[in-house]
Design a protein around this motif. Structure first.
Motif, PDB file in Angstrom:
ATOM      1  N   GLU A 188       0.926  -1.181   0.424  1.00  0.00           N
ATOM      2  CA  GLU A 188      -0.939  -0.220   0.157  1.00  0.00           C
ATOM      3  C   GLU A 188       1.009   1.260  -0.161  1.00  0.00           C
ATOM      4  N   ALA A 189       0.869   1.857  -0.684  1.00  0.00           N
ATOM      5  CA  ALA A 189       2.018   3.065  -1.199  1.00  0.00           C
ATOM      6  C   ALA A 189       1.136   4.806  -0.830  1.00  0.00           C
ATOM      7  N   SER A 190       1.948   5.041  -0.161  1.00  0.00           N
ATOM      8  CA  SER A 190       1.257   6.418  -0.490  1.00  0.00           C
ATOM      9  C   SER A 190       3.360   7.626  -0.623  1.00  0.00           C
ATOM     10  N   ALA A 191       2.473   9.011  -0.950  1.00  0.00           N
ATOM     11  CA  ALA A 191       3.697   9.750  -1.649  1.00  0.00           C
ATOM     12  C   ALA A 191       3.736  10.946  -1.390  1.00  0.00           C
ATOM     13  N   VAL A 192       4.838  11.806  -0.458  1.00  0.00           N
ATOM     14  CA  VAL A 192       5.484  13.028  -1.013  1.00  0.00           C
ATOM     15  C   VAL A 192       5.896  13.628  -1.119  1.00  0.00           C
ATOM     16  N   ASP A 193       6.760  14.681  -1.129  1.00  0.00           N
ATOM     17  CA  ASP A 193       7.357  15.274  -2.403  1.00  0.00           C
ATOM     18  C   ASP A 193       8.560  16.465  -1.636  1.00  0.00           C
ATOM     19  N   THR A 194       8.372  16.066  -0.493  1.00  0.00           N
ATOM     20  CA  THR A 194       9.610  16.878   0.355  1.00  0.00           C
ATOM     21  C   THR A 194       9.816  16.263   1.898  1.00  0.00           C
ATOM     22  N   GLY A 195      10.597  16.739   2.432  1.00  0.00           N
ATOM     23  CA  GLY A 195      11.806  15.629   3.262  1.00  0.00           C
ATOM     24  C   GLY A 195      11.048  16.001   4.885  1.00  0.00           C
ATOM     25  N   ALA A 196      10.868  16.975   4.364  1.00  0.00           N
ATOM     26  CA  ALA A 196       9.470  17.380   5.951  1.00  0.00           C
ATOM     27  C   ALA A 196       8.428  16.927   6.203  1.00  0.00           C
ATOM     28  N   LYS A 197       7.734  16.560   4.934  1.00  0.00           N
ATOM     29  CA  LYS A 197       6.553  15.975   4.611  1.00  0.00           C
ATOM     30  C   LYS A 197       6.439  14.858   5.306  1.00  0.00           C
ATOM     31  N   GLY A 198       7.839  14.211   4.634  1.00  0.00           N
ATOM     32  CA  GLY A 198       8.222  12.348   4.780  1.00  0.00           C
ATOM     33  C   GLY A 198       8.637  12.404   5.940  1.00  0.00           C
ATOM     34  N   ALA A 199       9.437  13.251   6.337  1.00  0.00           N
ATOM     35  CA  ALA A 199       9.586  13.192   8.108  1.00  0.00           C
ATOM     36  C   ALA A 199       8.329  12.691   9.295  1.00  0.00           C
ATOM     37  N   SER A 200       7.628  13.853   8.742  1.00  0.00           N
ATOM     38  CA  SER A 200       5.993  13.764   9.608  1.00  0.00           C
ATOM     39  C   SER A 200       5.357  12.697   9.102  1.00  0.00           C
ATOM     40  N   ALA A 201       4.910  12.799   7.162  1.00  0.00           N
ATOM     41  CA  ALA A 201       4.796  10.808   7.498  1.00  0.00           C
ATOM     42  C   ALA A 201       5.081  10.169   7.551  1.00  0.00           C
ATOM     43  N   ALA A 202       6.055   9.872   7.711  1.00  0.00           N
ATOM     44  CA  ALA A 202       6.778   8.926   8.698  1.00  0.00           C
ATOM     45  C   ALA A 202       6.068   8.652  10.183  1.00  0.00           C
ATOM     46  N   LYS A 203       6.310   9.702  11.085  1.00  0.00           N
ATOM     47  CA  LYS A 203       6.165   9.561  12.414  1.00  0.00           C
ATOM     48  C   LYS A 203       4.967   9.135  12.784  1.00  0.00           C
ATOM     49  N   ALA A 204       3.800   9.538  11.410  1.00  0.00           N
ATOM     50  CA  ALA A 204       2.535   9.712  11.795  1.00  0.00           C
ATOM     51  C   ALA A 204       1.863   8.680  11.128  1.00  0.00           C
ATOM     52  N   ASN A 205       2.155   8.087  10.125  1.00  0.00           N
ATOM     53  CA  ASN A 205       1.839   6.745  10.125  1.00  0.00           C
ATOM     54  C   ASN A 205       2.535   5.448  10.002  1.00  0.00           C
ATOM     55  N   SER A 206       3.729   5.649  10.378  1.00  0.00           N
ATOM     56  CA  SER A 206       4.657   4.265  10.467  1.00  0.00           C
ATOM     57  C   SER A 206       4.397   3.181   9.916  1.00  0.00           C
ATOM     58  N   PRO A 207       5.077   3.480   8.249  1.00  0.00           N
ATOM     59  CA  PRO A 207       5.042   2.819   7.317  1.00  0.00           C
ATOM     60  C   PRO A 207       6.394   2.087   7.490  1.00  0.00           C
ATOM     61  N   ASP A 208       5.815   0.798   7.148  1.00  0.00           N
ATOM     62  CA  ASP A 208       6.919  -0.219   6.718  1.00  0.00           C
ATOM     63  C   ASP A 208       7.731  -0.167   6.334  1.00  0.00           C
ATOM     64  N   LEU A 209       8.147   0.358   5.115  1.00  0.00           N
ATOM     65  CA  LEU A 209       9.355   0.693   4.248  1.00  0.00           C
ATOM     66  C   LEU A 209       9.494   2.132   3.679  1.00  0.00           C
ATOM     67  N   VAL A 210      10.499   2.885   3.460  1.00  0.00           N
ATOM     68  CA  VAL A 210      10.192   4.548   2.758  1.00  0.00           C
ATOM     69  C   VAL A 210      11.813   4.489   2.015  1.00  0.00           C
ATOM     70  N   LEU A 211      10.897   4.768   0.828  1.00  0.00           N
ATOM     71  CA  LEU A 211      11.815   5.063  -0.019  1.00  0.00           C
ATOM     72  C   LEU A 211      12.113   6.848  -0.177  1.00  0.00           C
ATOM     73  N   MET A 212      13.609   6.522  -0.093  1.00  0.00           N
ATOM     74  CA  MET A 212      13.861   8.598   0.503  1.00  0.00           C
ATOM     75  C   MET A 212      14.756   9.441  -0.824  1.00  0.00           C
ATOM     76  N   ASP A 213      13.997  10.393  -1.370  1.00  0.00           N
ATOM     77  CA  ASP A 213      15.255  10.945  -2.332  1.00  0.00           C
ATOM     78  C   ASP A 213      15.742  11.553  -1.659  1.00  0.00           C
ATOM     79  N   VAL A 214      17.306  11.261  -2.173  1.00  0.00           N
ATOM     80  CA  VAL A 214      18.598  12.073  -1.557  1.00  0.00           C
ATOM     81  C   VAL A 214      18.208  13.698  -1.462  1.00  0.00           C
ATOM     82  N   GLY A 215      17.886  14.613  -3.322  1.00  0.00           N
ATOM     83  CA  GLY A 215      17.987  15.362  -3.502  1.00  0.00           C
ATOM     84  C   GLY A 215      16.910  16.108  -3.357  1.00  0.00           C
ATOM     85  N   LEU A 216      16.020  16.738  -2.486  1.00  0.00           N
ATOM     86  CA  LEU A 216      14.571  16.979  -1.888  1.00  0.00           C
ATOM     87  C   LEU A 216      15.164  18.459  -1.907  1.00  0.00           C
ATOM     88  N   PRO A 217      14.126  19.654  -2.391  1.00  0.00           N
ATOM     89  CA  PRO A 217      13.931  20.489  -2.333  1.00  0.00           C
ATOM     90  C   PRO A 217      14.027  21.248  -1.091  1.00  0.00           C
TER      91      PRO A 217
END
Length: 124
Positions: A31-60
């Motif tokens: 079940e995949a979800s996506a966000v476009d910034t590091g700040a949103k990614g950190a928040s989503a990871a903490k709030a949703n407890s995903p089983d895996l994160v795919l993290m781009d190195v170069g974020l805006p």
């Protein structure tokens, strides 16, 4: 999809995010979800407890490796795979030292990413 593994995609490339969500959603086990910034990614990871994160190195807004470091410092345990178009050895080492579980370089075939996902999630 009650037992589906949640995957969070953090990448500023809209086409890549949409494609990954679409491709992963073809598999009942994800079940995949996506966000476009590091700040949103950190928040989503903490709030949703995903089983895996795919993290781009170069974020805006930040370096994805720093997001990984921050998540790990905060106790986030799920595997994180870095996605990047730039993979000099020092970049990989920096990401791994900050808590990444793997690297996949762009552009990639979905099969290569699938193998990395299966490896870190322990799927046979």
């Amino acid at each position: 999809m009650a037992n589906a593994r949640k995957i969070l995609i953090v990448d500023d490339d809209t086409d890549l995010r949409d494609t990954l969500v679409e491709q992963l959603s073809l598999h009942d086990e994800f079940e995949a979800s996506a966000v476009d910034t590091g700040a949103k990614g950190a928040s989503a990871a903490k709030a949703n407890s995903p089983d895996l994160v795919l993290m781009d190195v170069g974020l805006p807004d930040t370096d994805g490796r720093e997001v990984v470091r921050s998540l790990r410092k905060g106790g986030f345990k799920a595997p994180i795979i870095m996605l990047t178009g730039h993979v000099p050895p020092e970049s990989v080492l920096h990401g791994m030292a900050n808590g990444a579980d793997g690297y996949v370089s762009k552009p990639f075939q979905f099969e290569a990413l699938g193998t990395a996902i299966e490896t870190v999630l322990g799927i046979q």
